[in-house]
Design an enzyme around this catalytic site. Structure first.
Site, PDB file in Angstrom:
ATOM      1  N   GLN A 199       6.724  -6.705   1.978  1.00 10.21           N
ATOM      2  CA  GLN A 199       7.404  -7.976   2.215  1.00 10.21           C
ATOM      3  C   GLN A 199       6.436  -9.168   2.206  1.00 10.21           C
ATOM      4  OE1 GLN A 199       9.868  -6.192   5.848  1.00 10.21           O
ATOM      5  NE2 GLN A 199      10.494  -8.257   5.358  1.00 10.21           N
ATOM      6  N   HIS A 200       6.996 -10.348   2.115  1.00  9.23           N
ATOM      7  CA  HIS A 200       6.359 -11.648   2.424  1.00  9.23           C
ATOM      8  C   HIS A 200       5.311 -12.167   1.435  1.00  9.23           C
ATOM      9  CE1 HIS A 200       8.100 -10.693   6.337  1.00  9.23           C
ATOM     10  NE2 HIS A 200       7.258  -9.701   6.513  1.00  9.23           N
ATOM     11  N   ASP A 214      10.151  -3.511   1.596  1.00  7.31           N
ATOM     12  CA  ASP A 214       9.991  -2.059   1.789  1.00  7.31           C
ATOM     13  C   ASP A 214      10.676  -1.559   3.052  1.00  7.31           C
ATOM     14  OD1 ASP A 214       8.057  -3.283   3.372  1.00  7.31           O
ATOM     15  OD2 ASP A 214       6.376  -2.163   2.543  1.00  7.31           O
TER      16      ASP A 214
END
Ligand SMILES: Nc1ncnc2c1ncn2[C@@H]1O[C@H](COP(=O)(O)OP(=O)(O)O)[C@@H](O)[C@H]1O
Ligand SMILES: O=C(CO)[C@@H](O)[C@H](O)COP(=O)(O)O
Length: 497
Positions: A83-84, A245
């Site tokens: 992520q991110h 994920d």
């Protein structure tokens, strides 16, 4: 529609490797799993970066290993991504800077600047659902503006890692609510990009046109002709929206309905559960993320899970199986050693400046066994704080579903059961995020949107031989040790109280 012989691919671009899993939905069988390792660029200022092309190289490598007879049966693909991360693209669709990742802590100043402009931490949580933290995407965008102005001037698309892989597969730019909720600029209550937050990131540029359109969780996009040819896949393959994920691991472990707590022991450690409504934690410990199945996914993330065990293992010069033996040779509490495992700062507790520290060292307890156990216990205690946060929110659970690389350790599984005082269940399909991505593809591509938990229940099995239950004596010991850890944490970092 019949799923006989149909194969669904799950791609999981994690921090340490990209994995490819092929699932035969008719036979309910994983046919193939492979992985390609990924490097990490680390700098002392907290930077943690990867080059987006590395993910494509890893994907090409994994696809080249997939047998032709399996490829011929592929009907759908789902992509899971760490992520991110901020993948900046120019108008031509080229990546214009290294990707700052979820574990990058070099953007503390940018977080403070955005938070101040938006009106403070409480206002961020109240209005958008989440505080602005260094792990999230928002401060990375401002960082690019400040530190790489030439690249920022060219910025045309702001993507996340899984969006970028989807772009490569389909030739289309789009995202979905799960991963988008980890940016900091998606309003998780209204489920739309937040214009005020975008203006707080950059008051001089309208960022909204740079953001990918949000697709519903069960949407699909055709596989692009270029990728189809490059990977030698059949005509008619569809790509589901994919997700972060953890959102994909929610599919892969059954956290697509309330009441199922998942814990992931990967580079990061996460604790999460599905929610049918927005779940905002006033303390900010549980991130108020959306799921990639149409709901929400409150989640606590620590940046130092297998980071702690791996760094310790490597510095001891031991293999993973030798470390398992070290756990065997040590007892709960590591003979007084306590590891506060904040190697590159920490997300929750929010300590981006922190560094790891070892406490309680004596002339008798500095053994490899105690050092390794203390690293694992420290990583486990920080995750146990996630259960406390769910308790505060009034959510209770009867078991933990464990996934991620660390779940392969029998001693760690028992430690989780004892520290959390809950039975631990291990899904038979161990690559939770990759399997979840394949499950999302099955769900979306076969038009089985109606009852997702029932579909997951049909395909997900628990491996009865690998689960474990809390041992009463250990539970009592660990309750005391966890409290000691919490007290030490509070003493070292009074700002988190
Ligand atoms: N038996 C084990 N004991 C402890 N850690 C393990 C074990 N097996 C694998 N791991 C760790 O799991 C990590 C990889 O987990 P994974 O979930 O694949 O990571 P990511 O998704 O972050 O790339 C590695 O750091 C590896 O050392
Ligand atoms: O930042 C978070 C969750 O908020 C991490 O969980 C990342 O999504 C990275 O995952 P892994 O590589 O550890 O699986």
């Amino acid at each position: 529609m019949s799923t006989e012989n149909n194969v669904f691919l799950g791609i999981d671009a994690g921090t340490q490797s990209l994995k490819l899993l092929a699932y035969d939905a008719g036979q309910k069988e994983i046919l193939h799993v492979c992985a390609a390792p990924l490097e990490l660029i680390s700098r002392d200022d907290g930077s943690r970066e990867q080059i987006a092309e590395w993910w494509l190289d890893a994907l090409r490598q994994c696809m080249s290993e997939l047998p032709a007879e399996i490829k011929a049966r592929v009907r759908g693909i789902g992509v899971s991504g760490q992520q991110h991360g901020f993948v900046p693209l120019n108008k031509a669709g080229e990546v214009i800077a290294p990707v700052k990742l979820w574990c990058d802590t070099s953007t503390i100043a940018e977080c403070e600047e955005i938070t101040l402009r938006f009106g403070g931490v409480e206002r961020c949580i109240d209005a958008v659902g989440n505080p602005i933290l260094p792990g999230y995407t928002a401060p990375k965008v401002l960082w690019l503006k400040k530190h790489k102005p030439e690249a920022y001037a060219e910025l045309a698309h702001i993507l996340l890692p899984h969006d970028y892989l989807n772009f490569h597969l389909t030739g289309k730019i789009f995202t979905e609510y799960g991963d988008a909720s980890g940016t900091g600029y998606l309003n998780i209550l209204r489920r739309e990009y937040d214009r005020d937050m975008l203006a707080a990131i950059d008051p001089d540029l309208d960022l909204l046109p740079l953001l990918p359109p949000l697709l519903e969780a069960d949407a699909t996009v055709p596989l692009g002709e270029q990728a189809r040819q490059a990977f030698d896949l059949p005509a008619g393959v569809k790509v589901s929206t994919g997700g972060g994920d953890n959102m994909m691991a929610a599919f892969g472990t059954g956290s697509t309905k309330p009441g199922v707590l998942t814990l992931s022991l990967g580079t990061s450690g996460t604790v999460f559960a599905h929610s049918d409504k927005p779940a905002i934690d006033p303390h900010g410990d549980l991130a108020a993320f959306c799921s990639s199945s149409g709901g929400w996914l409150p989640l606590l993330c620590t940046m130092n899970c297998t980071v702690a065990t791996e760094l310790t293992r490597q510095s001891l010069g031991k293999s993973i199986s030798e470390c398992e033996q070290l756990l065997e040779a040590s007892t709960a509490g590591a003979n007084g050693l306590i590891n506060l495992p904040f190697y590159n700062g920490e997300r929750i507790p929010n300590l981006p400046h922190a560094r790891a520290s070892l406490h309680g060292m004596t002339d008798t307890n500095m053994t490899p066994a105690n050092l390794y156990r203390a690293a694992m216990e420290g990583a486990t205690y920080t995750l146990r704080r996630g259960l406390d946060a769910f308790d505060r929110a009034g959510q209770q659970f009867t078991a933990i579903r464990l996934t991620g690389g660390g779940a392969k350790s029998p001693h760690w599984r028992q430690m989780i059961a004892d520290v959390f005082n809950l039975p631990v269940e291990i899904p038979a399909q161990q690559e939770g995020a990759a399997f979840g991505a394949a499950m999302q593809a099955l769900w979306a591509c076969e038009g089985q949107a109606d009852d997702l938990p029932a579909l997951i229940g049909e395909h997900l099995a628990v491996d009865e031989t690998m689960g474990c239950v809390p041992i009463a004596e250990n539970v009592a010991t660990y309750a005391t040790l966890y409290q000691q850890f919490q007290d030490l944490l509070g003493k070292q970092y009074p700002e988190i109280q």
